[in-house]
Design a protein around this motif. Structure first.
Motif, PDB file in Angstrom:
ATOM      1  N   ARG A  91       0.838  -1.202   0.000  1.00  0.00           N
ATOM      2  CA  ARG A  91       0.000   0.000   0.000  1.00  0.00           C
ATOM      3  C   ARG A  91       0.876   1.257   0.000  1.00  0.00           C
ATOM      4  NH1 ARG A  91      -2.584  -4.035   2.455  1.00  0.00           N
ATOM      5  NH2 ARG A  91      -4.818  -4.378   2.056  1.00  0.00           N
ATOM      6  N   LEU A  92       1.870   1.187  -0.849  1.00  0.00           N
ATOM      7  CA  LEU A  92       2.809   2.277  -1.080  1.00  0.00           C
ATOM      8  C   LEU A  92       2.953   2.442  -2.599  1.00  0.00           C
ATOM      9  CD1 LEU A  92       5.653   1.351   1.462  1.00  0.00           C
ATOM     10  CD2 LEU A  92       4.086   3.304   1.652  1.00  0.00           C
ATOM     11  N   PRO A  93       3.549   3.551  -3.076  1.00  0.00           N
ATOM     12  CA  PRO A  93       3.714   3.755  -4.525  1.00  0.00           C
ATOM     13  C   PRO A  93       4.834   2.889  -5.115  1.00  0.00           C
ATOM     14  CG  PRO A  93       4.662   5.592  -3.325  1.00  0.00           C
ATOM     15  CD  PRO A  93       3.979   4.744  -2.306  1.00  0.00           C
ATOM     16  N   VAL A  94       4.653   1.560  -5.028  1.00  0.00           N
ATOM     17  CA  VAL A  94       5.635   0.602  -5.554  1.00  0.00           C
ATOM     18  C   VAL A  94       5.224   0.224  -6.966  1.00  0.00           C
ATOM     19  CG1 VAL A  94       6.677  -1.672  -5.246  1.00  0.00           C
ATOM     20  CG2 VAL A  94       6.059  -0.303  -3.232  1.00  0.00           C
ATOM     21  N   VAL A  95       6.117   0.410  -7.929  1.00  0.00           N
ATOM     22  CA  VAL A  95       5.851   0.038  -9.325  1.00  0.00           C
ATOM     23  C   VAL A  95       6.478  -1.320  -9.603  1.00  0.00           C
ATOM     24  CG1 VAL A  95       6.143   0.679 -11.738  1.00  0.00           C
ATOM     25  CG2 VAL A  95       5.797   2.457 -10.024  1.00  0.00           C
ATOM     26  N   GLN A  96       5.665  -2.260 -10.043  1.00  0.00           N
ATOM     27  CA  GLN A  96       6.145  -3.604 -10.373  1.00  0.00           C
ATOM     28  C   GLN A  96       6.386  -3.713 -11.874  1.00  0.00           C
ATOM     29  OE1 GLN A  96       6.532  -5.020  -6.797  1.00  0.00           O
ATOM     30  NE2 GLN A  96       6.152  -6.758  -8.138  1.00  0.00           N
ATOM     31  N   GLY A  97       7.283  -4.579 -12.265  1.00  0.00           N
ATOM     32  CA  GLY A  97       7.543  -4.802 -13.682  1.00  0.00           C
ATOM     33  C   GLY A  97       8.349  -6.064 -13.888  1.00  0.00           C
ATOM     34  N   THR A  98       8.522  -6.459 -15.142  1.00  0.00           N
ATOM     35  CA  THR A  98       9.267  -7.674 -15.467  1.00  0.00           C
ATOM     36  C   THR A  98      10.718  -7.515 -15.043  1.00  0.00           C
ATOM     37  OG1 THR A  98       7.810  -7.851 -17.382  1.00  0.00           O
ATOM     38  CG2 THR A  98       9.652  -9.349 -17.288  1.00  0.00           C
ATOM     39  N   SER A  99      11.243  -8.562 -14.398  1.00  0.00           N
ATOM     40  CA  SER A  99      12.556  -8.457 -13.747  1.00  0.00           C
ATOM     41  C   SER A  99      13.715  -8.891 -14.639  1.00  0.00           C
ATOM     42  CB  SER A  99      12.546  -9.321 -12.479  1.00  0.00           C
ATOM     43  OG  SER A  99      13.814  -9.361 -11.882  1.00  0.00           O
ATOM     44  N   PHE A 100      14.771  -8.074 -14.666  1.00  0.00           N
ATOM     45  CA  PHE A 100      16.029  -8.460 -15.319  1.00  0.00           C
ATOM     46  C   PHE A 100      16.744  -9.558 -14.534  1.00  0.00           C
ATOM     47  CE2 PHE A 100      16.632  -4.012 -17.258  1.00  0.00           C
ATOM     48  CZ  PHE A 100      16.183  -4.445 -18.487  1.00  0.00           C
ATOM     49  N   ALA A 101      16.525  -9.593 -13.217  1.00  0.00           N
ATOM     50  CA  ALA A 101      17.308 -10.474 -12.347  1.00  0.00           C
ATOM     51  C   ALA A 101      17.189 -11.941 -12.744  1.00  0.00           C
ATOM     52  CB  ALA A 101      16.870 -10.289 -10.892  1.00  0.00           C
ATOM     53  N   PHE A 102      16.034 -12.313 -13.319  1.00  0.00           N
ATOM     54  CA  PHE A 102      15.805 -13.717 -13.664  1.00  0.00           C
ATOM     55  C   PHE A 102      16.373 -14.092 -15.036  1.00  0.00           C
ATOM     56  CE2 PHE A 102      12.711 -12.718 -10.438  1.00  0.00           C
ATOM     57  CZ  PHE A 102      12.551 -13.889  -9.704  1.00  0.00           C
ATOM     58  N   LEU A 103      16.828 -13.110 -15.816  1.00  0.00           N
ATOM     59  CA  LEU A 103      17.319 -13.414 -17.174  1.00  0.00           C
ATOM     60  C   LEU A 103      18.480 -14.403 -17.191  1.00  0.00           C
ATOM     61  CD1 LEU A 103      17.042  -9.989 -19.049  1.00  0.00           C
ATOM     62  CD2 LEU A 103      15.781 -12.087 -19.539  1.00  0.00           C
ATOM     63  N   PRO A 104      19.474 -14.292 -16.270  1.00  0.00           N
ATOM     64  CA  PRO A 104      20.556 -15.293 -16.307  1.00  0.00           C
ATOM     65  C   PRO A 104      20.069 -16.715 -16.051  1.00  0.00           C
ATOM     66  CG  PRO A 104      21.218 -13.360 -15.025  1.00  0.00           C
ATOM     67  CD  PRO A 104      19.750 -13.211 -15.301  1.00  0.00           C
ATOM     68  N   ILE A 105      18.890 -16.870 -15.433  1.00  0.00           N
ATOM     69  CA  ILE A 105      18.295 -18.197 -15.255  1.00  0.00           C
ATOM     70  C   ILE A 105      17.502 -18.583 -16.503  1.00  0.00           C
ATOM     71  CG2 ILE A 105      16.678 -19.578 -13.864  1.00  0.00           C
ATOM     72  CD1 ILE A 105      19.106 -18.718 -12.315  1.00  0.00           C
ATOM     73  N   MET A 106      16.733 -17.633 -17.043  1.00  0.00           N
ATOM     74  CA  MET A 106      15.825 -17.951 -18.150  1.00  0.00           C
ATOM     75  C   MET A 106      16.557 -18.231 -19.455  1.00  0.00           C
ATOM     76  SD  MET A 106      12.476 -15.505 -17.484  1.00  0.00           S
ATOM     77  CE  MET A 106      13.307 -13.918 -17.332  1.00  0.00           C
ATOM     78  N   ILE A 107      17.619 -17.489 -19.747  1.00  0.00           N
ATOM     79  CA  ILE A 107      18.302 -17.643 -21.037  1.00  0.00           C
ATOM     80  C   ILE A 107      18.831 -19.066 -21.237  1.00  0.00           C
ATOM     81  CG2 ILE A 107      20.304 -16.885 -22.391  1.00  0.00           C
ATOM     82  CD1 ILE A 107      19.743 -14.030 -21.335  1.00  0.00           C
ATOM     83  N   PRO A 108      19.573 -19.662 -20.262  1.00  0.00           N
ATOM     84  CA  PRO A 108      20.029 -21.050 -20.481  1.00  0.00           C
ATOM     85  C   PRO A 108      18.882 -22.050 -20.569  1.00  0.00           C
ATOM     86  CG  PRO A 108      21.218 -20.024 -18.640  1.00  0.00           C
ATOM     87  CD  PRO A 108      20.090 -19.114 -18.991  1.00  0.00           C
ATOM     88  N   LEU A 109      17.775 -21.776 -19.900  1.00  0.00           N
ATOM     89  CA  LEU A 109      16.646 -22.714 -19.920  1.00  0.00           C
ATOM     90  C   LEU A 109      15.995 -22.813 -21.290  1.00  0.00           C
ATOM     91  CD1 LEU A 109      14.930 -21.871 -16.505  1.00  0.00           C
ATOM     92  CD2 LEU A 109      15.808 -24.123 -17.178  1.00  0.00           C
ATOM     93  N   VAL A 110      15.994 -21.710 -22.047  1.00  0.00           N
ATOM     94  CA  VAL A 110      15.277 -21.710 -23.331  1.00  0.00           C
ATOM     95  C   VAL A 110      16.199 -21.662 -24.541  1.00  0.00           C
ATOM     96  CG1 VAL A 110      13.297 -20.548 -22.268  1.00  0.00           C
ATOM     97  CG2 VAL A 110      15.032 -19.159 -23.420  1.00  0.00           C
ATOM     98  N   ALA A 111      17.506 -21.504 -24.332  1.00  0.00           N
ATOM     99  CA  ALA A 111      18.448 -21.223 -25.424  1.00  0.00           C
ATOM    100  C   ALA A 111      18.286 -22.174 -26.612  1.00  0.00           C
ATOM    101  CB  ALA A 111      19.875 -21.275 -24.902  1.00  0.00           C
ATOM    102  N   GLY A 112      17.870 -21.593 -27.753  1.00  0.00           N
ATOM    103  CA  GLY A 112      17.774 -22.333 -29.002  1.00  0.00           C
ATOM    104  C   GLY A 112      16.675 -23.377 -29.075  1.00  0.00           C
ATOM    105  N   LYS A 113      15.757 -23.403 -28.093  1.00  0.00           N
ATOM    106  CA  LYS A 113      14.752 -24.476 -28.031  1.00  0.00           C
ATOM    107  C   LYS A 113      13.387 -24.066 -28.575  1.00  0.00           C
ATOM    108  CE  LYS A 113      17.041 -26.427 -23.973  1.00  0.00           C
ATOM    109  NZ  LYS A 113      16.946 -26.611 -22.514  1.00  0.00           N
TER     110      LYS A 113
END
Length: 464
Positions: A91-113
């Motif tokens: 209940r504060l002015p917190v803006v949520q959005g898609t996170s960069f932090a997970f990219l190093p996990i996501m890229i190897p999981l989907v690479a070329g597939k």
């Protein structure tokens, strides 16, 4: 910074429940959205590019859908924070959005597939998001294990893991895409114009021009690439004007590497959100965040991620650039950010918005992400400035960075391990974080000079 008194008294501006006049609140809300707009849609484009769909004609509508979901669920997750329900939301002015932090996990999981890899990604996002939400019950108790030495190293590693993507995109995509023009002078010219315009606006202008520097830099690069014949609008005409999100759009599968990776990164994201909430209350209201605000923000963080995963969206987290915006405008109203969230939701329900975004050449995006990912690494270094650099902390940092960055650079070193461990360890991020947290808890507060003499001796100037 001096604040316009016509929008409220100083006491009102520090009150999260105060709503400024609509003529002010709506533009301020959209300003919050513009400050994070590019960062919010970039992960979807990067994940699609790593998987091998969305550029040209193959899978472009799946990319458009992912961009849509990035906008829609950034807005919905932001409403979880600003409006809340029960214990959910700061209940504060917190803006949520898609996170960069997970990219190093996501890229190897989907690479070329291809698109087929997205089902396991969504399974990991949903389970990881639910685990992330449960951290709200204990987040206050585990903060001691994550001092600036650990959090700064993790943020630095995220930036270092992503800088390669910025260079690839600026040169024309991923080399494996087989483009003969990869690295051409035209590609680099467009990317460097984006960088130059972004830096010029950031440092030589004020107000909204400076806040939206990356977005405006991309717009200039986009106009330049149109003049050079690099833009095609073929898919915009075929995109619908209105579409509701599609549950399980990419299907659902469960992969241990995805589940473990997203769960561990949920801890990192939760700590990032704690820092952002603390920054908002300190910068906007001059006080510390309450335990209820921190727990509520963490619940909303995880729930926003899990719900996004159900509909084919990527993990959400709080956006740090908006913390600085609150300190700059002096307006603490959560309702201002609610207007921004509604704007995002409307954009997310209109596929033509995603279709237009998907026409942005990858070289233009490359110029923007060179700046953004460099700033992620710089933010990590800034956090590390708060560390007391004694011998103990230098050893912890050295070991964690060496192992994490080394495994990222030489993934073949782990080729004999099971696939799940390979994916988790070659991100570099998770081994660095685990080592830093573990060593910080295990090693005594100060190592003796004798214990670190061999490590520091070569740099100390004692030569024969």
């Amino acid at each position: 910074m001096a604040v316009d008194s016509s929008i409220g008294t100083p006491a009102q501006l520090r009150d999260p429940d105060y709503t400024p006049p609509l003529a002010t609140a709506v533009p301020l809300g959209i300003q919050h959205v513009l400050a994070m707009f590019v960062s919010n849609i970039t992960p979807a484009i990067i994940v699609a590019g790593a998987a091998g769909f969305g550029f040209g004609t193959a899978g472009v509508f799946d990319l458009i859908y992912m961009i849509q979901m990035s906008l829609l669920f950034a807005g919905i997750a932001t409403l979880f924070q600003t409006i809340g329900a029960g214990p959910i939301g700061a209940r504060l002015p917190v803006v949520q959005g898609t996170s960069f932090a997970f990219l190093p996990i996501m890229i190897p999981l989907v690479a070329g597939k291809g698109v087929d890899a997205m089902a396991a990604l969504m399974g990991g996002i949903i389970i990881g998001g639910l685990f992330h939400a449960t951290l709200g019950t204990v987040i206050g108790k585990i903060r001691f294990a994550l001092p600036p030495l650990v959090t700064g190293l993790v943020v630095l590693m995220i930036g270092l893991a992503l800088v390669k993507v910025g260079i690839q995109y600026a040169a024309g995509g991923v080399p494996a895409m087989g483009k003969p023009e990869f690295g051409s002078a035209q590609n680099w010219f467009v990317a460097l114009v984006v960088v130059a315009v972004t830096l010029g606006l950031k440092f030589f202008t004020r107000g909204m021009w400076s806040v939206a520097a990356v977005l405006l830099g991309l717009i200039v690069g986009y106009l330049l690439s149109m003049a050079l014949g690099m833009v095609s609008f073929a898919n915009v005409g075929r995109a619908a004007w209105f579409t509701l999100p599609n549950p399980l759009h990419f299907g659902l599968a469960f992969d241990w590497a995805a589940v473990i990776g997203f769960g561990l990164m949920g801890v990192v994201s939760a700590i990032e959100t704690v820092g952002d909430v603390s920054g908002i209350t300190k910068g906007g209201a001059g006080r510390e965040a309450t335990d209820r605000e921190i727990a509520g923000a963490t619940y909303a963080d995880g729930l926003g991620t899990a719900v996004a995963g159900v509909f084919g969206g990527l993990p959400n987290t709080s956006f740090s650039q908006n913390v600085g915006l609150i300190a700059m405008t002096g307006v603490m109203s959560r309702h201002v950010v609610t207007f921004g969230a509604i704007f995002l939701i409307v954009c997310g329900l209109v596929p033509k918005v995603g279709a237009v975004i998907s026409t942005v050449p990858i070289e233009v995006l490359g110029g923007g992400v060179i700046v953004m990912f460099g700033m992620v690494a710089a933010a990590g270094i800034s956090m590390l400035a708060d560390v007391k650099w004694n011998r103990r902390n230098m050893v912890i940092f050295a070991v964690a960075l060496s192992v994490g960055l080394g495994l990222q650079l030489v993934p073949e070193a782990l080729q004999h391990l099971p696939r799940t461990l390979q994916i988790l360890l070659t991100t570099g991020l998770l081994p660095a974080a685990v080592l830093a947290i573990g060593l910080n808890l295990i090693l005594p507060e100060e190592l003796s000079a004798e214990q670190t003499e061999e490590i520091s001796g070569g740099l100390s100037g004692h030569h024969n």
